[in-house]
Scaffold this motif. Sequence first.
Motif, PDB file in Angstrom:
ATOM      1  N   HIS A 186      23.381 -30.137 102.550  1.00  0.00           N
ATOM      2  CA  HIS A 186      21.985 -29.856 102.200  1.00  0.00           C
ATOM      3  C   HIS A 186      21.104 -31.015 102.660  1.00  0.00           C
ATOM      4  O   HIS A 186      20.734 -31.894 101.887  1.00  0.00           O
ATOM      5  CB  HIS A 186      21.864 -29.645 100.687  1.00  0.00           C
ATOM      6  CG  HIS A 186      20.514 -29.148 100.262  1.00  0.00           C
ATOM      7  ND1 HIS A 186      20.221 -28.759  98.980  1.00  0.00           N
ATOM      8  CD2 HIS A 186      19.350 -28.961 100.951  1.00  0.00           C
ATOM      9  CE1 HIS A 186      18.962 -28.384  98.894  1.00  0.00           C
ATOM     10  NE2 HIS A 186      18.408 -28.504 100.079  1.00  0.00           N
TER      11      HIS A 186
ATOM     12  N   HIS B 124      20.212 -26.922 109.453  1.00  0.00           N
ATOM     13  CA  HIS B 124      20.686 -28.244 109.056  1.00  0.00           C
ATOM     14  C   HIS B 124      20.225 -29.256 110.097  1.00  0.00           C
ATOM     15  O   HIS B 124      20.247 -28.984 111.302  1.00  0.00           O
ATOM     16  CB  HIS B 124      22.213 -28.259 108.942  1.00  0.00           C
ATOM     17  CG  HIS B 124      22.708 -29.430 108.153  1.00  0.00           C
ATOM     18  ND1 HIS B 124      22.746 -30.715 108.672  1.00  0.00           N
ATOM     19  CD2 HIS B 124      23.175 -29.527 106.881  1.00  0.00           C
ATOM     20  CE1 HIS B 124      23.207 -31.539 107.745  1.00  0.00           C
ATOM     21  NE2 HIS B 124      23.476 -30.843 106.644  1.00  0.00           N
ATOM     22  N   HIS B 125      19.820 -30.429 109.626  1.00  0.00           N
ATOM     23  CA  HIS B 125      19.256 -31.423 110.537  1.00  0.00           C
ATOM     24  C   HIS B 125      20.274 -31.890 111.574  1.00  0.00           C
ATOM     25  O   HIS B 125      19.899 -32.396 112.641  1.00  0.00           O
ATOM     26  CB  HIS B 125      18.740 -32.626 109.732  1.00  0.00           C
ATOM     27  CG  HIS B 125      17.613 -33.349 110.393  1.00  0.00           C
ATOM     28  ND1 HIS B 125      17.439 -33.370 111.760  1.00  0.00           N
ATOM     29  CD2 HIS B 125      16.597 -34.096 109.879  1.00  0.00           C
ATOM     30  CE1 HIS B 125      16.367 -34.093 112.057  1.00  0.00           C
ATOM     31  NE2 HIS B 125      15.842 -34.540 110.946  1.00  0.00           N
TER      32      HIS B 125
ATOM     33  N   VAL C 144      15.563 -21.953 108.417  1.00  0.00           N
ATOM     34  CA  VAL C 144      16.153 -23.167 107.865  1.00  0.00           C
ATOM     35  C   VAL C 144      17.343 -23.565 108.738  1.00  0.00           C
ATOM     36  O   VAL C 144      18.236 -22.745 108.994  1.00  0.00           O
ATOM     37  CB  VAL C 144      16.628 -22.954 106.408  1.00  0.00           C
ATOM     38  CG1 VAL C 144      17.315 -24.202 105.874  1.00  0.00           C
ATOM     39  CG2 VAL C 144      15.459 -22.567 105.519  1.00  0.00           C
TER      40      VAL C 144
ATOM     41  N   ASN D 189      18.160 -30.628 105.492  1.00  0.00           N
ATOM     42  CA  ASN D 189      17.693 -29.601 106.418  1.00  0.00           C
ATOM     43  C   ASN D 189      16.298 -29.858 106.977  1.00  0.00           C
ATOM     44  O   ASN D 189      15.565 -30.745 106.528  1.00  0.00           O
ATOM     45  CB  ASN D 189      17.684 -28.237 105.713  1.00  0.00           C
ATOM     46  CG  ASN D 189      18.986 -27.943 105.004  1.00  0.00           C
ATOM     47  OD1 ASN D 189      20.055 -28.365 105.444  1.00  0.00           O
ATOM     48  ND2 ASN D 189      18.919 -27.215 103.901  1.00  0.00           N
TER      49      ASN D 189
ATOM     50  N   HIS E 116      18.273 -22.922 101.493  1.00  0.00           N
ATOM     51  CA  HIS E 116      18.500 -24.340 101.774  1.00  0.00           C
ATOM     52  C   HIS E 116      19.846 -24.835 101.263  1.00  0.00           C
ATOM     53  O   HIS E 116      20.446 -25.738 101.852  1.00  0.00           O
ATOM     54  CB  HIS E 116      17.372 -25.178 101.165  1.00  0.00           C
ATOM     55  CG  HIS E 116      16.168 -25.296 102.045  1.00  0.00           C
ATOM     56  ND1 HIS E 116      16.123 -26.120 103.142  1.00  0.00           N
ATOM     57  CD2 HIS E 116      14.953 -24.679 102.000  1.00  0.00           C
ATOM     58  CE1 HIS E 116      14.944 -26.023 103.731  1.00  0.00           C
ATOM     59  NE2 HIS E 116      14.209 -25.151 103.052  1.00  0.00           N
TER      60      HIS E 116
ATOM     61  N   GLU F  65      12.934 -27.085 108.255  1.00  0.00           N
ATOM     62  CA  GLU F  65      12.525 -25.691 108.137  1.00  0.00           C
ATOM     63  C   GLU F  65      11.207 -25.451 108.845  1.00  0.00           C
ATOM     64  O   GLU F  65      10.442 -26.378 109.114  1.00  0.00           O
ATOM     65  CB  GLU F  65      12.385 -25.281 106.667  1.00  0.00           C
ATOM     66  CG  GLU F  65      11.181 -25.887 105.984  1.00  0.00           C
ATOM     67  CD  GLU F  65      10.841 -25.233 104.639  1.00  0.00           C
ATOM     68  OE1 GLU F  65      11.737 -24.630 104.032  1.00  0.00           O
ATOM     69  OE2 GLU F  65       9.675 -25.357 104.215  1.00  0.00           O
TER      70      GLU F  65
ATOM     71  N   LEU G 276      24.916 -22.892 109.980  1.00  0.00           N
ATOM     72  CA  LEU G 276      23.983 -24.011 109.872  1.00  0.00           C
ATOM     73  C   LEU G 276      22.556 -23.557 110.144  1.00  0.00           C
ATOM     74  O   LEU G 276      21.662 -24.377 110.319  1.00  0.00           O
ATOM     75  CB  LEU G 276      24.385 -25.125 110.844  1.00  0.00           C
ATOM     76  CG  LEU G 276      25.757 -25.755 110.576  1.00  0.00           C
ATOM     77  CD1 LEU G 276      26.016 -26.897 111.536  1.00  0.00           C
ATOM     78  CD2 LEU G 276      25.863 -26.236 109.141  1.00  0.00           C
TER      79      LEU G 276
ATOM     80  N   LEU H 235      23.845 -23.546 103.379  1.00  0.00           N
ATOM     81  CA  LEU H 235      24.444 -23.939 104.654  1.00  0.00           C
ATOM     82  C   LEU H 235      25.791 -24.627 104.399  1.00  0.00           C
ATOM     83  O   LEU H 235      25.986 -25.278 103.373  1.00  0.00           O
ATOM     84  CB  LEU H 235      23.500 -24.855 105.420  1.00  0.00           C
ATOM     85  CG  LEU H 235      22.104 -24.280 105.697  1.00  0.00           C
ATOM     86  CD1 LEU H 235      21.291 -25.247 106.537  1.00  0.00           C
ATOM     87  CD2 LEU H 235      22.183 -22.917 106.368  1.00  0.00           C
TER      88      LEU H 235
END
Length: 604
Positions: free
Chosen positions: A149, A261-262, A259, A151, A230, A153, A240, A233
């Motif tokens: 978590h 994941h970074h 959304v 993320n 969020h 968006e 992701l 993932l």
Amino acid sequence: PVARCDYGEIGRNLAKVAEIQFAIRKTYLKSRPGLQTQFVAPRNPLEHTLAEIWANVLDLDRVGIHDNFFDLGGDSILSIQIISKASASGLRFTLRQQFQYPTIGELGSVIETAPAVELTAQQGLVTGTAPLTPIQCWFFEKELPEPHHWNMEMLLEARQELSPDLIGQALAHLTAQHDALRLRFHRGDQGWRQDNSDEETNSIFERYDFSALPVDAQDLEMRKVAVRAHSSLNLEHGPLLRAVWFELGQARASRLLIVLHHLIVDGITWRVLLEDLQTAYRQLIQAQPVRFPSKSNSYLDWAKGAKDYANGSSLRGELSYWRGSGRGASVSLPVDYPDFRHAGTEDTARIAVTSLDASETRSLLVEAPKAYQTQINDLLLTALLKTFHRWTGHRSLLIDLEGHGREAIIPDLDLSRTAGWFTSIFPVLLRIDQPDSMSGSLKSVKEQLRRIPNRGIGYGLLCYMHADKAVRDSLRHLPNPEVMFNYLGQFDQVLPTAGLFQFAPGGGSGSLLHGPQGRRSHLIEIIGRVVAGQLHLEWTYSERVFERSTVEELALRLGEDLRGVVQHCLSPEAGGFTPSDFPLARLGQRSLDQVLARLSKAPK
């Protein structure tokens, strides 16, 4: 008279004087009154193609072949967009060339027209294992309690009636096209690794119809769905990426929440994904096969190439610079709750905002940089240093800077359309020795930023990918900056006015982006972007560390200092060159000022 002066290398090599004279003439011509209206049209098909691309990316009606890209408000992030669109048209050039040749007339002479990118980038599905990149190592080093978590968006609003079924199909095509969207992360005895799966087997698209609810209830239900998206993932099994379509009835346009994941996305990736999403939708609604522009090199290509580069000879010369980057930085920020300095978690994060209006933003982006041949970061960081100087009383600030990380360090590797997290984070000790002199401060900050090798990308490579543990440890044990700064660029170009979407009013749900128990990496994080023609700088901090009034006052002061920077740059007395404008001359600022003074007295 210049040739008779004893100014070291300048006196022994008149070519360096010629370099200075040539640059002065170029700058004088650019700044002549009325030049901006002196339009010179493209002369051949190549220039026509470039002009159309520049106008599209910069959101301008037309661009002439002698218009300077940076005078038009361009920056490095927009440069990557231009390179991507040019590549799709069979024109190939590098980010470095875009900076070196900032007009279409100059750039056209160095462009390669062979579609070489298609020969070097794999066009099919990319699968396999690759080392973690520096920014991914930085993330996993945080040892977050909820690593799934963390993320990014986008909350978008439809400009017209759209088919949610086709949006879902377009997203499926997107995950097949962009391999990073199918990355998986596994933790083993040797730490984390990343693998590219061959397909996305998870459901990534959901639809909700809230059209029968009142507006307040719609907002409440959308937030509940966003919370679930969020937290859903999964690094190991996927997905992701989550996308949610909201039907809101006749009174409100439909919305699309995306959304990611970074670990698989950054600011430039968003631009590529949103462009391709709209491309796929338009082809699907016309019952055409979905065809995207040719792929650039994959994220796995980059990860493998970066590891080789980190252990090659090119980076050895940077090590001494980075080892000294935090030297003398012993000053800590004055926090309101010292006992909780290291206790800030994401659930205590709060935001204060610095904003400029549209007129002020345009002056900052387009007019102000001309005075000292600066880039937007030079101006933003000069103002930020002045703000922190007024707060702390110190003239220096150790700060982590974020860059886009797509520097052209590996030959023939094209990343212009590659999805993934490329961000580079690197520490810089910035100092203003003349806080009362705006001219001196701007010149000093500009030169300090120009001395950073390769826009900072080498720090992470040495810190996380070098084979010698002693090298890695020597950098990771340097003082940790308490402030992070990142300018994400002009988001108005992410969603063009003719596109399917616009940013939803009220933005997204920023408080949901990170797991609530994760510890914040910096006391203050400042992220800037231009949206709807206005600059916004968000100050994120922990309420366990700072009083709200403290950071809001800092945000207010930064606005004042930014206006002061712009006002000075637009004043008649502003202007000048710095040593980095003449790299061959190798002069200090004082010697350069003396040479320029003599040149100004020479016969025209």
